[in-house]
Design a protein around this motif. Structure first.
Motif, short mmCIF file in Angstrom:
data_model
loop_
_atom_site.label_atom_id
_atom_site.label_comp_id
_atom_site.label_asym_id
_atom_site.label_seq_id
_atom_site.Cartn_x
_atom_site.Cartn_y
_atom_site.Cartn_z
N THR A 162 0.84 -1.05 -0.13
CA THR A 162 -0.02 -0.03 -0.07
C THR A 162 0.94 1.39 0.00
OG1 THR A 162 -1.89 -1.32 0.97
CG2 THR A 162 -1.85 1.38 1.36
N ASP A 163 1.95 1.52 0.97
CA ASP A 163 2.90 2.43 0.95
C ASP A 163 3.52 2.83 -0.60
OD1 ASP A 163 2.50 2.46 3.37
OD2 ASP A 163 4.56 1.64 4.04
N SER A 164 3.48 1.41 -1.33
CA SER A 164 4.27 2.02 -2.68
C SER A 164 3.35 2.30 -4.07
CB SER A 164 5.11 0.81 -2.99
OG SER A 164 6.09 0.43 -2.11
N TYR A 165 1.90 1.75 -3.56
CA TYR A 165 1.30 1.46 -4.87
C TYR A 165 -0.26 2.28 -4.63
CZ TYR A 165 4.25 -1.67 -6.99
OH TYR A 165 5.38 -2.21 -7.86
N ALA A 166 -0.34 2.78 -3.61
CA ALA A 166 -1.81 3.44 -3.33
C ALA A 166 -1.87 4.90 -4.16
CB ALA A 166 -1.61 3.81 -1.62
N ALA A 167 -0.62 5.44 -4.23
CA ALA A 167 -0.67 6.66 -5.13
C ALA A 167 -1.19 6.44 -6.56
CB ALA A 167 0.71 7.43 -4.91
N SER A 168 -1.05 5.35 -6.83
CA SER A 168 -1.40 5.00 -8.50
C SER A 168 -2.77 4.40 -8.42
CB SER A 168 -0.21 3.80 -8.95
OG SER A 168 1.02 4.26 -9.03
N ASN A 169 -3.30 4.31 -7.37
CA ASN A 169 -4.74 4.16 -7.45
C ASN A 169 -4.99 2.71 -7.44
OD1 ASN A 169 -7.63 4.52 -6.97
ND2 ASN A 169 -7.96 4.49 -9.12
N VAL A 170 -3.77 1.79 -6.88
CA VAL A 170 -3.83 0.22 -6.80
C VAL A 170 -3.80 0.12 -5.32
CG1 VAL A 170 -2.53 -1.79 -7.51
CG2 VAL A 170 -2.48 0.24 -8.75
N GLY A 221 -4.89 -1.56 2.33
CA GLY A 221 -3.98 -1.86 3.21
C GLY A 221 -4.46 -2.24 4.69
N GLN A 222 -5.88 -2.81 4.41
CA GLN A 222 -6.72 -3.24 5.57
C GLN A 222 -6.95 -4.55 5.51
OE1 GLN A 222 -7.65 -0.75 7.83
NE2 GLN A 222 -6.42 0.57 6.22
N ASN A 223 -7.37 -5.34 6.87
CA ASN A 223 -7.67 -6.60 7.22
C ASN A 223 -9.00 -6.62 7.69
OD1 ASN A 223 -4.72 -8.13 6.87
ND2 ASN A 223 -4.27 -5.99 8.06
N ILE A 224 -10.05 -7.22 6.89
CA ILE A 224 -11.25 -7.07 7.10
C ILE A 224 -11.63 -8.45 7.69
CG2 ILE A 224 -13.69 -6.65 6.20
CD1 ILE A 224 -11.62 -4.25 5.98
N ARG A 225 -12.27 -8.57 8.94
CA ARG A 225 -12.59 -9.87 9.73
C ARG A 225 -13.90 -9.97 9.16
NH1 ARG A 225 -9.77 -7.63 14.25
NH2 ARG A 225 -8.06 -8.85 14.83
N VAL A 226 -14.07 -11.34 8.75
CA VAL A 226 -15.54 -11.92 8.35
C VAL A 226 -15.75 -13.22 9.07
CG1 VAL A 226 -17.33 -12.15 6.33
CG2 VAL A 226 -15.33 -10.62 6.10
N ASP A 227 -16.18 -13.06 10.43
CA ASP A 227 -15.94 -14.18 11.21
C ASP A 227 -16.97 -14.53 12.09
OD1 ASP A 227 -15.48 -12.25 12.93
OD2 ASP A 227 -13.21 -12.92 13.39
#
Length: 234
Positions: A162-170, A221-227
């Motif tokens: 995320t640090d490297s690619y968020a600025a590219s909208n990835v 960059g998130q961890n989404i719990r579905v539990d």
């Protein structure tokens, strides 16, 4: 005319990966599936997509799939990384070879295809990657030692990406499923969940569907719990 979006699902022949492929196809994505069993090819044919038989542990197989998708549709908008099952044993009973297998199954399964797909997404200035992780990534269980260790590493990799690619909208996010109905059911496991039921593979697929959608455009960059409330700590 609206732009046709394209998704690649790795290890997508069965379980949560297959559910994700079905959901994305229903959402209007062109879907490509890589699986080692051959089930992915059959499912992709059913969905009007592109199927590949190969392993997400093989750079050559992954490159063949990515190149095939780009040749067919010219772009990749979503990458969904599923996984098989790694070695399980007592934490000090696992051999070096088993730990290395766990690394391949639970961490390199994301890094390898991401290396291939991210440049295409960066050139497009858009793309979303979702990795199917585990609810036990941060509160490890002795039942799943290699999964817990390397998926904790996956969380770190996701933040670095995320640090490297968020600025590219990835974007990249992890979905952390608890006890899901693609696994063998036991009363003990069901009763450990505050919602008192197993989750559905389709519920994981729905979460993935949201995370690759424009509505999730500011989530990365998130961890989404579905539990079902199984893990409640931050």
């Amino acid at each position: 005319m609206a732009l046709e979006k394209v998704a690649l699902v790795t290890a997508g022949g069965s379980g949560m990966g297959a559910a994700a492929a079905r959901r994305l196809a229903a959402d209007g994505f062109r879907v490509a599936i890589l699986s080692s069993s051959g089930k992915g090819e059959a499912l992709a044919k059913e969905l009007g997509g592109l199927g590949f038989t190969g392993s997400n542990r093989s750079n050559d197989d992954l490159k063949r799939a990515v190149d095939g998708v780009v040749e067919r549709w010219g772009r990749i908008d979503a990458l969904v990384n599923s996984a098989g099952h790694g070695p399980r044993a007592g934490v000090l009973e696992l051999t070096d070879e088993q730990w290395h297998t766990g690394l391949d199954v639970y961490l390199m399964n994301v890094i390898r295809p991401t290396r291939l797909v991210a440049p295409h997404m960066q050139a497009q200035k858009s793309g979303a990657i979702v990795n199917i992780s585990t609810a036990w990534a941060f509160e490890p269980s002795a039942m799943f030692p290699t999964s817990a260790v390397f998926r904790a590493g996956l969380a770190a990799f996701t933040k670095l990406f995320t640090d490297s690619y968020a600025a590219s909208n990835v974007r990249m996010n992890n979905v952390l499923p608890g006890w899901i109905d693609s696994l063998p059911a036991t009363d003990e496991r069901r009763d450990s969940v505050p919602m008192k039921r197993y989750g559905k593979a389709e519920e994981i697929a729905a979460t993935i569907s949201f995370l690759v959608s424009d509505g999730a455009g500011y989530i990365t960059g998130q961890n989404i719990r579905v539990d079902g409330g199984l893990m409640r700590s931050i």
